[in-house]
Design a protein around this motif. Structure first.
Motif, short mmCIF file in Angstrom:
data_model
loop_
_atom_site.label_atom_id
_atom_site.label_comp_id
_atom_site.label_asym_id
_atom_site.label_seq_id
_atom_site.Cartn_x
_atom_site.Cartn_y
_atom_site.Cartn_z
N LYS A 109 -21.14 0.23 88.41
CA LYS A 109 -22.14 -0.77 88.72
C LYS A 109 -22.24 -1.80 87.61
CE LYS A 109 -26.92 -1.21 90.30
NZ LYS A 109 -28.15 -0.49 90.64
N GLU A 110 -22.10 -1.34 86.35
CA GLU A 110 -22.14 -2.25 85.22
C GLU A 110 -20.90 -3.14 85.17
OE1 GLU A 110 -24.63 0.76 82.27
OE2 GLU A 110 -22.51 0.33 81.92
N THR A 111 -19.75 -2.60 85.60
CA THR A 111 -18.51 -3.35 85.52
C THR A 111 -18.49 -4.50 86.52
OG1 THR A 111 -17.38 -1.33 84.85
CG2 THR A 111 -16.01 -3.16 85.62
N LEU A 112 -18.79 -4.24 87.77
CA LEU A 112 -18.82 -5.28 88.79
C LEU A 112 -19.75 -4.83 89.91
CD1 LEU A 112 -17.63 -7.96 89.80
CD2 LEU A 112 -15.91 -6.64 91.01
N PRO A 113 -20.85 -5.54 90.12
CA PRO A 113 -21.80 -5.12 91.15
C PRO A 113 -21.15 -5.07 92.53
CG PRO A 113 -22.72 -6.84 89.75
CD PRO A 113 -21.27 -6.75 89.42
N ARG A 114 -21.47 -4.05 93.28
CA ARG A 114 -21.02 -3.97 94.66
C ARG A 114 -21.82 -4.94 95.50
NH1 ARG A 114 -18.01 0.75 95.72
NH2 ARG A 114 -18.40 0.48 97.92
N VAL A 115 -21.24 -5.38 96.60
CA VAL A 115 -21.95 -6.27 97.51
C VAL A 115 -22.05 -5.59 98.86
CG1 VAL A 115 -21.22 -8.36 96.33
CG2 VAL A 115 -19.81 -7.45 98.17
N ALA A 116 -23.07 -5.95 99.61
CA ALA A 116 -23.30 -5.32 100.90
C ALA A 116 -22.18 -5.67 101.87
CB ALA A 116 -24.64 -5.76 101.47
N SER A 117 -21.72 -4.68 102.61
CA SER A 117 -20.70 -4.90 103.62
C SER A 117 -21.22 -5.89 104.65
CB SER A 117 -20.35 -3.58 104.30
OG SER A 117 -19.43 -3.78 105.34
N GLY A 118 -20.41 -6.89 104.99
CA GLY A 118 -20.81 -7.88 105.98
C GLY A 118 -21.64 -9.02 105.43
N SER A 119 -21.90 -9.02 104.13
CA SER A 119 -22.73 -10.06 103.52
C SER A 119 -21.93 -11.34 103.27
CB SER A 119 -23.32 -9.57 102.20
OG SER A 119 -22.28 -9.37 101.24
N VAL A 120 -22.63 -12.41 102.94
CA VAL A 120 -21.98 -13.67 102.62
C VAL A 120 -21.06 -13.50 101.42
CG1 VAL A 120 -22.36 -16.03 101.81
CG2 VAL A 120 -23.82 -15.09 103.61
N GLU A 121 -21.50 -12.78 100.39
CA GLU A 121 -20.69 -12.58 99.20
C GLU A 121 -19.43 -11.78 99.52
OE1 GLU A 121 -19.10 -12.95 95.61
OE2 GLU A 121 -20.84 -14.04 96.38
N ALA A 122 -19.56 -10.75 100.38
CA ALA A 122 -18.39 -9.97 100.78
C ALA A 122 -17.40 -10.86 101.54
CB ALA A 122 -18.80 -8.79 101.64
N HIS A 193 -14.28 -15.06 109.69
CA HIS A 193 -13.89 -14.48 110.98
C HIS A 193 -12.53 -13.85 110.79
CE1 HIS A 193 -12.10 -14.49 115.05
NE2 HIS A 193 -13.33 -14.27 115.45
N ARG A 194 -12.36 -12.62 111.32
CA ARG A 194 -11.10 -11.92 111.19
C ARG A 194 -10.47 -11.70 112.56
NH1 ARG A 194 -14.66 -7.39 108.79
NH2 ARG A 194 -15.95 -8.56 110.26
N THR A 195 -9.18 -11.99 112.66
CA THR A 195 -8.39 -11.67 113.85
C THR A 195 -7.30 -10.73 113.41
OG1 THR A 195 -8.80 -13.86 114.80
CG2 THR A 195 -7.01 -12.56 115.75
N TRP A 196 -7.42 -9.45 113.78
CA TRP A 196 -6.42 -8.46 113.38
C TRP A 196 -5.18 -8.58 114.25
CZ3 TRP A 196 -11.65 -7.26 112.93
CH2 TRP A 196 -12.07 -6.86 111.63
N LEU A 197 -4.02 -8.46 113.64
CA LEU A 197 -2.75 -8.71 114.31
C LEU A 197 -1.89 -7.46 114.41
CD1 LEU A 197 -1.82 -12.03 112.46
CD2 LEU A 197 -3.07 -11.78 114.62
N ALA A 198 -1.09 -7.42 115.46
CA ALA A 198 -0.08 -6.37 115.59
C ALA A 198 1.00 -6.58 114.53
CB ALA A 198 0.53 -6.40 116.99
N PRO A 206 -3.75 -3.59 118.41
CA PRO A 206 -4.23 -2.74 119.52
C PRO A 206 -5.46 -1.94 119.11
CG PRO A 206 -2.35 -1.71 118.45
CD PRO A 206 -2.53 -3.05 117.77
N VAL A 207 -6.55 -2.64 118.87
CA VAL A 207 -7.81 -2.01 118.48
C VAL A 207 -8.89 -2.45 119.46
CG1 VAL A 207 -7.20 -1.82 116.04
CG2 VAL A 207 -8.33 -3.90 116.86
N ASP A 208 -10.04 -1.77 119.42
CA ASP A 208 -11.09 -2.04 120.40
C ASP A 208 -11.60 -3.48 120.32
OD1 ASP A 208 -10.90 0.55 121.27
OD2 ASP A 208 -12.58 1.28 120.06
N THR A 209 -11.81 -3.98 119.12
CA THR A 209 -12.36 -5.32 118.93
C THR A 209 -11.51 -6.05 117.90
OG1 THR A 209 -14.56 -4.36 119.30
CG2 THR A 209 -14.48 -6.63 118.49
N PRO A 210 -10.45 -6.74 118.35
CA PRO A 210 -9.53 -7.35 117.38
C PRO A 210 -10.06 -8.60 116.71
CG PRO A 210 -8.83 -7.82 119.61
CD PRO A 210 -9.96 -6.86 119.73
N ARG A 211 -11.25 -9.06 117.12
CA ARG A 211 -11.87 -10.23 116.48
C ARG A 211 -13.29 -9.86 116.06
NH1 ARG A 211 -9.67 -13.42 121.10
NH2 ARG A 211 -8.00 -14.75 120.32
N LYS A 212 -13.61 -10.11 114.80
CA LYS A 212 -14.97 -9.87 114.31
C LYS A 212 -15.31 -10.91 113.25
CE LYS A 212 -15.30 -4.82 114.85
NZ LYS A 212 -15.62 -3.54 114.14
#
Length: 344
Positions: A109-122, A193-198, A206-212
């Motif tokens: 935590k002292e070395t580099l603060p974690r950021v919340a998953s899905g946050s603007v910083e992430a 925005h992420r588009t996962w590719l084959a 080939p995943v349930d939600t290839p765009r998030k």
């Protein structure tokens, strides 16, 4: 428990530099006292060189990319090669490779603060860690969709191993992905925005939600060009890029969904808005809402309608000449010569 900070980890990795390279950059090869590879994302080539043992020129494990001028240590290589976002994950991977014990959580935590998953910083970290499209699977995918002029790295990038997790699933996968920057009107990144590719790059993964998408999205968009008095806005990235293929001078924005399209923010300079419509009930609702908002703001709204479901379907089915003719017939006359890539 023994603690090892970033400097100590980098030093230990440097003492095992060749083993690190063979593990994380196996597309490269050894030449003298260096490991040569295309870049830190393990692309074949010779631009990036890593020193394998201490020399008068510097310590083992230091690297430099001759093509970009970037440089760093082997912790950076692990982060970039695996597509890791948080330093805690990089450190954990390095310790696993070196078979070191885990430190106390407070140290990370002292070395580099974690950021919340899905946050603007992430989102900003993920975009910063991604690489240009040129020659990547993302470039292959877009060209397979008829988009022969991909935009620059300010809007779209590629990540070779982007994390994916299905809703409610504890298993994390990694897939190559197109990473698109979602920005506000000032150009500040508010999400991605992420588009996962084959693996072959010619289709989505080939995943349930290839765009998030993640981050702060409402009112913001993936932007191609700087809007002035005129801009176009639509839902999907591929649909707006298809319109951009035939009108490369027109600024376009992908709001990523019907709801976000309806909430598109208007630049103060905007006088005419082209709405790139999707042919479905959600698209009809977004269209009506956006036209109403534009008219209330004194902005002329003109609808661009595809023949099929969206403009990328039109491009793939009918080709660029038919798409060009279809868009030409829907533009205001004064915009035809200004934005289309052929004489009016």
């Amino acid at each position: 428990m023994v603690r090892h900070d970033a400097g100590e980890l980098a030093h230990r990795l440097g003492r095992n530099a060749e083993a690190v390279c063979r593990r994380y950059l196996d597309a490269g090869r050894k030449q003298g006292n260096y490991w040569l590879v295309g870049n830190a994302y393990n692309t074949p080539g010779r631009s990036l060189f890593i020193r394998l043992s201490d020399s008068p020129k510097g310590p083992a494990g230091k690297w430099q990319d001759a093509a970009t001028g970037e440089h760093g240590d082997l912790l950076d290589i692990i982060q970039l090669a695996l597509g890791l976002v948080d330093f805690a994950d990089v450190a954990a991977e390095a310790r696993a490779f070196l078979s070191l014990p885990h430190p106390e959580p407070v140290r990370l935590k002292e070395t580099l603060p974690r950021v919340a998953s899905g946050s603007v910083e992430a989102a900003r970290r993920l975009f910063a860690m991604s690489q240009p499209l040129g020659g990547s699977l993302a470039d292959t995918y877009l060209r397979h969709r008829g988009i022969a002029s991909p935009p620059g790295p300010a809007s779209l990038r590629f990540h070779p191993r982007c994390y994916y997790r299905s809703d409610g699933d504890e298993v994390t996968q990694t897939w190559p992905a197109i990473i698109a920057a979602v920005t506000d009107l000032d150009g500040q990144i508010t999400g991605v925005h992420r588009t996962w590719l084959a693996p072959g790059g010619k289709d989505k993964a080939p995943v349930d939600t290839p765009r998030k998408a993640m981050g702060d999205l409402l009112g913001h968009a993936v932007r191609f060009g700087v809007p002035g008095e005129i801009m176009a806005a639509g839902e999907g990235i591929e649909s707006v890029l298809s319109v951009r293929e035939v009108s490369p001078g027109m600024p376009v924005a992908a709001a990523l969904s019907a709801g976000h399209l309806a909430a598109t923010a208007f630049p103060d300079t905007l006088r005419r808005l082209y709405i790139i419509r999707d042919n479905d009930p959600a698209g009809d609702w977004a269209l009506a809402s956006l036209v109403e908002r534009a008219n209330a703001a004194g902005i002329e709204a003109i609808v661009l309608s595809p023949t099929l479901g969206d403009f990328n379907e039109d491009l793939c089915e009918y080709g660029i000449n038919a798409l060009r003719a279809g868009v030409r017939g829907q533009l205001a006359p004064q915009d035809v010569a200004r934005f289309l890539d052929f004489p009016a």
